[in-house]
Design an enzyme around this catalytic site. Structure first.
Site, PDB file in Angstrom:
ATOM      1  N   GLY A 106      22.902  52.879  36.400  1.00 19.28           N
ATOM      2  CA  GLY A 106      22.683  52.770  34.957  1.00 19.28           C
ATOM      3  C   GLY A 106      23.573  53.650  34.111  1.00 19.28           C
ATOM      4  N   HIS A 153      33.002  44.495  33.776  1.00 16.74           N
ATOM      5  CA  HIS A 153      33.505  44.296  35.132  1.00 16.74           C
ATOM      6  C   HIS A 153      34.582  45.341  35.433  1.00 16.74           C
ATOM      7  CE1 HIS A 153      34.373  42.154  38.811  1.00 16.74           C
ATOM      8  NE2 HIS A 153      35.654  42.342  38.542  1.00 16.74           N
ATOM      9  N   ASP A 209      29.928  33.266  30.839  1.00 18.38           N
ATOM     10  CA  ASP A 209      29.799  31.808  30.886  1.00 18.38           C
ATOM     11  C   ASP A 209      29.291  31.427  32.273  1.00 18.38           C
ATOM     12  OD1 ASP A 209      31.964  32.002  32.561  1.00 18.38           O
ATOM     13  OD2 ASP A 209      33.394  31.077  31.179  1.00 18.38           O
ATOM     14  N   GLY A 232      30.778  30.669  34.952  1.00 21.42           N
ATOM     15  CA  GLY A 232      31.558  31.109  36.111  1.00 21.42           C
ATOM     16  C   GLY A 232      31.254  32.556  36.483  1.00 21.42           C
TER      17      GLY A 232
HETATM   18  C1  GAR Z   1      29.823  49.075  36.824  1.00 20.33           C
HETATM   19  O1  GAR Z   1      30.946  49.753  37.323  1.00 20.33           O
HETATM   20  C2  GAR Z   1      30.154  47.629  36.522  1.00 20.33           C
HETATM   21  O2  GAR Z   1      31.474  47.461  36.164  1.00 20.33           O
HETATM   22  C3  GAR Z   1      29.838  46.959  37.834  1.00 20.33           C
HETATM   23  O3  GAR Z   1      28.691  47.611  38.281  1.00 20.33           O
HETATM   24  C4  GAR Z   1      28.752  48.973  37.902  1.00 20.33           C
HETATM   25  C5  GAR Z   1      27.386  49.424  37.404  1.00 20.33           C
HETATM   26  O4  GAR Z   1      27.354  50.800  37.247  1.00 20.33           O
HETATM   27  N1  GAR Z   1      29.601  45.570  37.629  1.00 20.33           N
HETATM   28  C6  GAR Z   1      30.121  44.619  38.390  1.00 20.33           C
HETATM   29  O5  GAR Z   1      30.798  44.837  39.381  1.00 20.33           O
HETATM   30  C7  GAR Z   1      29.776  43.191  37.956  1.00 20.33           C
HETATM   31  N2  GAR Z   1      30.624  42.238  38.602  1.00 20.33           N
HETATM   32  P1  GAR Z   1      26.196  51.499  36.405  1.00 20.33           P
HETATM   33  O6  GAR Z   1      24.858  51.019  36.980  1.00 20.33           O
HETATM   34  O7  GAR Z   1      26.408  52.961  36.656  1.00 20.33           O
HETATM   35  O8  GAR Z   1      26.375  51.124  34.988  1.00 20.33           O
END
Ligand code: GAR
Length: 208
Positions: free
Chosen positions: A17, A116, A148, A150
């Site tokens: 988080g 991402h 979207d 995808g």
């Molecule tokens: C983040 O780095 C985000 O970019 C990635 O999950 C992490 C969550 O971290 N999301 C993806 O890879 C989605 N494809 P957090 O829980 O510390 O915010």
């Protein structure tokens, strides 16, 4: 603007988080004109729920159902119901590791954003920082985009580059990408809350 009229965020996450915390702190500092209406996780012990509860926010674990990478139909309905009950204006995916499908996308069309850890369209999918390292790119980064149907494919709202160092490990690179995410995501959410962002086809335009 009084509390009743504030732009309302729903945050979905499966992990620690840190992006949620960055957005919550930016709101507290007055940098994002919004409030967090609800935080939902598909993982009961996720750090994001603990961080939300520490801030006295409405934090819910909602069981994802029988699939591993998406919500099942019943879970999808429950998520949509909770988010609608919380009168969410924008759904913020902050490390939510399930793909959202038809019903969900229809309920919040054009109102879901995701972060991402790569410069999309490079390296969609899991562990994008490892993909970048394995590929040998010299620059990677992070992307905020509309969601979207995808995977990591919707119109791009903002990107922040992160140089790759010769001595980077997966951990060190991931750490710097996350630091960039914590700047980029609040900035993008603020612009949307201020009505500064519009979409023309695949192109997202920022009004100053
Ligand atoms: C983040 O780095 C985000 O970019 C990635 O999950 C992490 C969550 O971290 N999301 C993806 O890879 C989605 N494809 P957090 O829980 O510390 O915010």
């Amino acid at each position: 603007m009084n509390g009743a009229n504030k732009f309302r965020l729903g945050v979905l996450g499966s992990g620690k988080g840190s992006n949620f915390v960055a957005i919550a702190e930016a709101i507290t500092k007055g940098l994002v004109p919004a409030e967090i209406a609800v935080v939902i996780s598909d993982v009961e012990a996720a750090g994001i729920l603990e961080a939300a509860r520490e801030r006295n926010l409405n934090a819910r674990f909602l069981a994802p159902g029988k699939f591993r990478t998406k919500l099942d139909e019943e879970a999808e309905r429950t998520y949509v119901r909770e988010l609608q009950a919380a009168r969410v204006d924008l759904l913020v995916l902050a490390g939510f590791m399930r793909v959202l499908k038809g019903e969900f996308l229809r309920a919040f069309e054009g109102r879901i954003v995701n972060i991402h850890p790569s410069l999309l369209p490079a390296f969609p999918g899991l562990e994008a920082w490892k993909q970048a390292l394995d590929h040998g790119v010299k620059v990677t980064g992070c992307t905020v985009h509309f969601v979207d149907a995808g995977v990591d494919s919707g119109p791009i709202i903002g990107q922040q580059p992160v140089p790759v160092r010769d001595d980077d490990t997966a951990e060190s690179l991931h750490q710097r990408i996350q630091a960039a995410e914590h700047e980029l995501y609040p900035r993008c959410v603020a612009a949307i809350a201020q009505g500064k962002v519009s979409v023309r086809g695949r192109t997202v335009v920022w009004r100053t």
